[in-house]
Write a protein that holds these residues in place. Structure first.
Motif, short mmCIF file in Angstrom:
data_model
loop_
_atom_site.label_atom_id
_atom_site.label_comp_id
_atom_site.label_asym_id
_atom_site.label_seq_id
_atom_site.Cartn_x
_atom_site.Cartn_y
_atom_site.Cartn_z
N GLU A 146 0.80 -1.22 0.00
CA GLU A 146 0.00 0.00 0.00
C GLU A 146 0.84 1.28 0.00
N GLU A 147 2.05 1.22 0.48
CA GLU A 147 2.90 2.41 0.54
C GLU A 147 3.91 2.46 -0.60
N ASP A 148 3.89 1.49 -1.50
CA ASP A 148 4.82 1.49 -2.62
C ASP A 148 4.40 2.59 -3.62
N PRO A 149 5.29 3.52 -3.95
CA PRO A 149 4.91 4.64 -4.83
C PRO A 149 4.85 4.29 -6.31
N ARG A 150 5.22 3.05 -6.68
CA ARG A 150 5.25 2.71 -8.10
C ARG A 150 4.45 1.47 -8.47
N VAL A 151 4.20 0.58 -7.54
CA VAL A 151 3.52 -0.68 -7.85
C VAL A 151 2.13 -0.71 -7.23
N TYR A 152 1.14 -1.03 -8.06
CA TYR A 152 -0.22 -1.28 -7.58
C TYR A 152 -0.37 -2.80 -7.53
N ALA A 153 -0.64 -3.34 -6.34
CA ALA A 153 -0.74 -4.79 -6.17
C ALA A 153 -1.89 -5.13 -5.23
N LEU A 198 -0.46 -7.46 -10.33
CA LEU A 198 0.73 -6.63 -10.16
C LEU A 198 0.81 -5.66 -11.34
N ALA A 199 0.98 -4.38 -11.04
CA ALA A 199 1.10 -3.38 -12.11
C ALA A 199 2.12 -2.32 -11.72
N ASN A 200 3.08 -2.12 -12.60
CA ASN A 200 4.11 -1.10 -12.40
C ASN A 200 3.63 0.20 -13.04
N TRP A 201 3.37 1.21 -12.23
CA TRP A 201 2.89 2.50 -12.71
C TRP A 201 4.04 3.48 -12.88
N SER A 202 5.15 3.01 -13.43
CA SER A 202 6.30 3.89 -13.63
C SER A 202 7.07 3.46 -14.86
N ASP A 203 8.02 4.32 -15.28
CA ASP A 203 8.86 3.99 -16.44
C ASP A 203 10.21 3.43 -16.02
N HIS A 204 10.27 2.81 -14.82
CA HIS A 204 11.47 2.15 -14.32
C HIS A 204 11.17 0.69 -14.02
N LYS A 250 11.58 -3.94 -8.57
CA LYS A 250 11.58 -5.22 -7.87
C LYS A 250 10.36 -5.27 -6.95
N VAL A 251 9.67 -6.39 -6.97
CA VAL A 251 8.44 -6.54 -6.18
C VAL A 251 8.73 -7.38 -4.96
N ASP A 252 8.51 -6.83 -3.79
CA ASP A 252 8.74 -7.54 -2.53
C ASP A 252 7.39 -7.91 -1.92
N LEU A 253 6.92 -9.11 -2.26
CA LEU A 253 5.63 -9.55 -1.76
C LEU A 253 5.77 -10.29 -0.44
N PRO A 254 4.74 -10.28 0.39
CA PRO A 254 4.74 -11.13 1.59
C PRO A 254 4.92 -12.59 1.20
N GLU A 255 5.59 -13.36 2.06
CA GLU A 255 5.92 -14.75 1.73
C GLU A 255 4.70 -15.61 1.47
N ASP A 256 3.57 -15.31 2.09
CA ASP A 256 2.40 -16.17 1.96
C ASP A 256 1.55 -15.85 0.73
N ALA A 288 8.59 -11.86 -10.22
CA ALA A 288 9.73 -11.35 -10.98
C ALA A 288 9.63 -9.82 -11.10
N PRO A 289 10.76 -9.13 -11.27
CA PRO A 289 10.73 -7.67 -11.42
C PRO A 289 9.79 -7.26 -12.55
N LEU A 290 9.15 -6.13 -12.34
CA LEU A 290 8.22 -5.58 -13.33
C LEU A 290 8.94 -4.55 -14.19
N ARG A 291 8.86 -4.74 -15.50
CA ARG A 291 9.46 -3.78 -16.42
C ARG A 291 8.59 -2.51 -16.49
N PRO A 292 9.09 -1.44 -17.10
CA PRO A 292 8.29 -0.21 -17.15
C PRO A 292 6.87 -0.45 -17.64
N TRP A 293 5.92 -0.03 -16.82
CA TRP A 293 4.49 -0.13 -17.10
C TRP A 293 4.05 -1.57 -17.42
#
Length: 557
Positions: A488-495, A508-514, A517-523, A544-549
């Motif tokens: 919820e506090e990630d400024p670039r990923v909507y998950a 998972l959605a990357n709302w940036s042009d960078h 890396k996605v750090d999800l809870p283990e469960d 896996a890391p999300l590419r731009p957008w």
């Protein structure tokens, strides 16, 4: 006819058509009903279930058709009632439904009701909100949505009438039971003709504090919101209309409700209260409004956007229902507003779409959204047609309150006309919209962004929307799954996740042009997953890391 089942609209997708700008069949520069009929196979290919038709009623056209002078007829610019019948039949034959726009907070000042009311006709005298003046001026300090005072003095009647919008749009007085009965008759007339439901324009404005007290002053005028939105009889009026008009009918009802809260929407959309199926709320599309309002925009803050949408998802999860939208006839194009309409136009349009379409609620697609249509980027006020935009420019720029360059930058970004430029069908002249002169200019990028090219390209925004729509029909977890926010506090990923009957959907959605890396809870991410949809080739496994957008949707069993 479309197949019917209880709550069919929960797995449906609605497509909004703004008729003036969709398709012109006769070359007069204005879209029409025959033009829409000619595009029904396109809508069938996209896969939508419902068409919502913005107003096609007779109107002086002061506010692009939202000032109605006859609620049970078709404006000749759009065709005839027989054309409407053909549209209804064409949709029903293709398994789609037709929803009409019900505009009943106000009418045109040229409506026979208002003419009779201002002349003192006994049956219509109290159909509108009339009041004597106060201290030589209006009854209170309210300002209108479209700038200026919310009251206009009528010389003949010797009183002021209320108009929360334009002076040409006087507000009906819903305290009068005859008004409510007349509104019910309009809705019943269209249902009898074969309409499948209604989108109700600013329906939470119809109940007002009868005392009409002053509002807190904001600039030259007071803010009416506290006293004229979500008023004391709102639930009563909606329940009465449901019981009189909609009960026992297989229809969709959605109420446009600026300023509605999650708590209020839970009541409106809780089936036991028998009011509405869903509401349109505006919280998420107001977040980029700056201190000076919508024409003073600020950059998107994804954390704030997530907080808003996530709260609506969790707030209505167990007893209400959401409508899901980015675009409509009143909002700028989302790929220009929240995405990147340059280098990453396709990627950002599809990532933003994926974010919304995997949520719980009924998605709404506004014409051209499925093509990734962009803002028009108009820089000359002479190119604009929207009443709100023109009033703002006159009030703020011509008076010197805001410098012209700053104002035009805000207008170019936020004007409603960004949604109203013609639908881009082809790369040809006028985007294939008309053989005449279009009522508003065509976006020059139609040579690159158009339906003909998009349908032919399996990697287009169009086909991504088509796949999203198909998934909603195939997987019950998309329509019915419980929503849980992530990061919820990630400024670039909507998950977030959706869970239903042992299945878990990870979005998972990357709302940036960078690359992120996605750090999800283990469960969250398990080994047994299927990639339901992605918007980039060769997507990696979760997480896996999300590419731009990049956007990915994984299904876990």
């Amino acid at each position: 006819m479309p197949e019917s089942s209880a709550d069919w609209w929960k797995s449906s997708v609605v497509y909004q058509i703004y008729p003036s700008s969709f398709s012109d069949s006769d070359g007069d520069g204005v879209g029409d009903l025959p033009g829409i009929i000619g595009k029904l196979d396109y809508l069938k290919l996209l896969g939508v279930d419902v068409v919502w038709l913005s107003p096609v009623y007779p109107s002086p056209w002061d506010d692009n058709g939202y000032d109605i002078s006859d609620h049970t007829a078709i404006d000749p610019r759009f065709g005839t009632l027989e054309d409407w019948d053909r549209l209804r039949d064409g949709l029903h034959e293709r398994g789609m439904r037709l929803v009409m726009d019900l505009v009943v907070n106000h009418t045109s000042d040229r409506h026979p009701w208002f003419t009779a009311s201002r002349e003192g006709d006994p049956d219509r005298r109290d159909f509108y909100v009339w009041r004597p003046g106060r201290d030589g001026g209006p009854p209170n300090n309210w300002g209108s949505v479209f700038s200026g005072p919310a009251w206009t003095y009528d010389e003949g009647r010797g009183e002021y009438y209320l108009h929360l919008f334009s002076p040409s749009q006087p507000d009906l007085d819903w305290e009068n039971p005859k008004v409510r009965a007349a509104v019910h008759e309009i809705a019943l007339w269209w249902l009898a003709r074969g309409a499948d439901g209604f989108r109700m324009d600013v329906i939470n404005f119809v109940s007002k504090n009868p005392k009409l007290p002053d509002g807190p002053r904001t600039g030259d005028y007071g803010d009416f919101a506290e006293h004229a939105i979500n008023g004391p009889r709102m639930h009563e009026f909606l329940h009465e209309m449901h019981e009189t008009v909609f009960a026992g009918r297989d229809v969709l009802t959605v109420g446009e409700m600026p300023g509605v809260s999650v708590e209020q929407a839970r009541i409106h959309t809780n089936p036991v209260n028998r009011e509405l199926d869903m509401v349109f709320q505006f919280e998420h599309v107001d977040l980029d409004h700056g201190p000076g309002g919508k024409f003073d925009p600020r950059p998107l803050d994804l954390v704030r956007l997530k907080a808003s949408l996530n709260r609506w998802q969790t707030g209505l999860n167990d007893r209400g229902w959401n409508s899901l939208y980015w675009n409509n006839h009143d909002q700028p194009r989302v790929v220009s507003r929240f995405g990147d309409d340059g280098r990453y136009r396709v990627e950002s349009a599809t990532a933003i779409a994926t974010t919304l379409h995997m949520m719980q609620g009924t998605p709404y697609v506004y014409q051209g959204e499925e093509l990734g249509m962009t803002n028009a980027h108009l820089d000359d006020i002479a190119d604009y047609r929207d009443l709100e935009t023109l009033n703002y420019h006159r009030t703020m720029v011509e008076s010197g309150r805001v410098d012209a360059a700053t104002a035009m930058a805000g207008i170019a970004r936020m004007s409603r006309d960004n949604a109203r430029t013609p639908m881009q069908w082809t790369a040809g002249e006028n985007a294939g919209f008309t053989t005449g002169t279009p009522w508003i200019g065509v976006n020059p990028n139609h040579t690159r962004i158009n339906a003909e090219a998009a349908v032919a390209d399996q990697g287009s925004v169009f086909h991504h929307y088509r796949r999203l729509i198909a998934l909603r029909k195939k997987h019950q977890v998309i329509a019915h799954g419980r929503f849980a926010p992530l990061l919820e506090e990630d400024p670039r990923v909507y998950a977030y996740t959706r869970a239903y009957n042992g299945q878990v959907l990870l979005v998972l959605a990357n709302w940036s042009d960078h690359t992120v890396k996605v750090d999800l809870p283990e469960d969250v991410a398990g080994p047994d997953s299927t990639l339901l949809i992605g918007n980039l080739p060769d997507p990696g496994p979760a997480p896996a890391p999300l590419r731009p957008w990049e956007a990915r949707v994984h299904l876990f069993h």
